[in-house]
Enzyme design. Structure first.
Site, PDB file in Angstrom:
ATOM      1  CB  SER A 174     -75.287 -28.766 -64.871  1.00 50.80           C
ATOM      2  OG  SER A 174     -74.401 -29.419 -65.754  1.00 50.80           O
ATOM      3  CE1 TYR A 187     -72.618 -23.896 -65.964  1.00 49.01           C
ATOM      4  CE2 TYR A 187     -72.028 -26.225 -65.986  1.00 49.01           C
ATOM      5  CZ  TYR A 187     -72.935 -25.208 -66.254  1.00 49.01           C
ATOM      6  OH  TYR A 187     -74.153 -25.518 -66.820  1.00 49.01           O
TER       7      TYR A 187
END
Length: 283
Positions: A174, A187
């Site tokens: 990400s 995350y």
């Protein structure tokens, strides 16, 4: 709750694409050119979002697709219909990638029913917004790492004996790994681990003719954020902070996975592609 029990969160995760408005755009943009003819791909989190778009594009390019998902049966059926609509075989398998036994069973089923395994896409993930590090519970921290990191290890371990020279593995990291994310401490930390895993696994397997790469999407319109993965404040302006000023669509990300899965990227391993709306991350 044991590792084998599917985790359905109070915040609405995992989300259903069938309930989103507007719907994410998964449709492949071009006719296929046979770049994955005869291949079998296993995609985790393939029921919706980026995973669905990758499944659709892989099928258009000639691959049979195993669709791994947690519990969103309606979305998984739709993805299977999309794959079959491209004339390819679809296999849906429900379960938790954070459970090693499930990953072992899933890979065994793919081999039994589809005959082989050529492409692994480790895409499944979860995220939960928190304003302060003290808001992150131990259960949430363990669960986020279990899904996002342990799941990739477990699935790759199960698949490894079946991967031959020419096979490819693509992991989903990400933009938050490179930029950080103030509301997504756990995350974004898992995404850092995934990038390191990608680079290390590439070094481990490249001599065996197996390439390992990753894709680091920016803000993409999928069920992940509107179903509880982002705070209402963040969701209101979702994607507007990118240089392009908008969130991306899943079918704008899927071609990066296709490129890394096929022979177009035959001289690439240990690398990360960045479909993120123009954000420069230098990595």
């Amino acid at each position: 709750m044991s590792a084998a029990d599917p985790m359905i969160h109070e915040d609405g995760l995992p989300g259903h694409e069938s309930q989103l408005d507007p719907k994410p755009d998964w449709t492949p943009r071009y006719p296929g050119s046979g770049r994955l003819d005869g291949k079998v791909a296993l995609i985790t989190g393939a029921d919706s979002g980026i995973g669905r778009a990758v499944a659709a594009l892989f099928a258009r390019e000639g691959a049979d697709v195993a669709i791994l998902y947690l519990c969103e049966h309606d979305d998984a059926r739709k993805t299977a219909e999309i794959v079959e609509g491209e004339g390819r075989r679809a296999l849906t398998i429900a379960g938790d990638v954070g459970d090693k036994a499930f990953c072992d069973r899933a890979v065994a089923e793919v081999i039994d029913k589809l005959g082989k395994l050529d492409v692994i896409v480790n895409n499944a993930g979860e995220q939960h917004p928190d304003q302060d590090i003290t808001d992150i519970t131990e259960d949430q921290l363990r669960r986020t790492f279990q899904t996002n990191v342990f799941g990739m290890f477990f699935l790759t371990q199960a698949a490894r004996p079946h991967l031959k020279e020419g096979a490819t593995i693509i992991n989903c990291t990400s933009v938050t790994m490179y930029q950080g994310a103030s509301e997504l401490l756990d995350y974004s930390s898992t995404k850092g681990a995934i990038t390191a895993f990608t680079r290390s696994l590439s070094e481990n397997l490249v001599g065996k003719g197996i390439r390992v790469n990753a894709v680091a999407p920016g803000p993409i319109w999928t069920p992940l954020n509107p179903s509880g993965g982002a705070s209402p404040e963040k969701l209101k302006d979702f994607g507007k902070s990118t240089p392009m000023g908008r969130p991306g669509q899943p079918n704008e990300v899927a071609p990066a996975f296709l490129f890394l899965a096929c022979e177009d990227s035959s001289y690439m391993s240990g690398q990360v592609l960045h479909p993120n709306g123009g954000t420069i991350v230098n990595g």
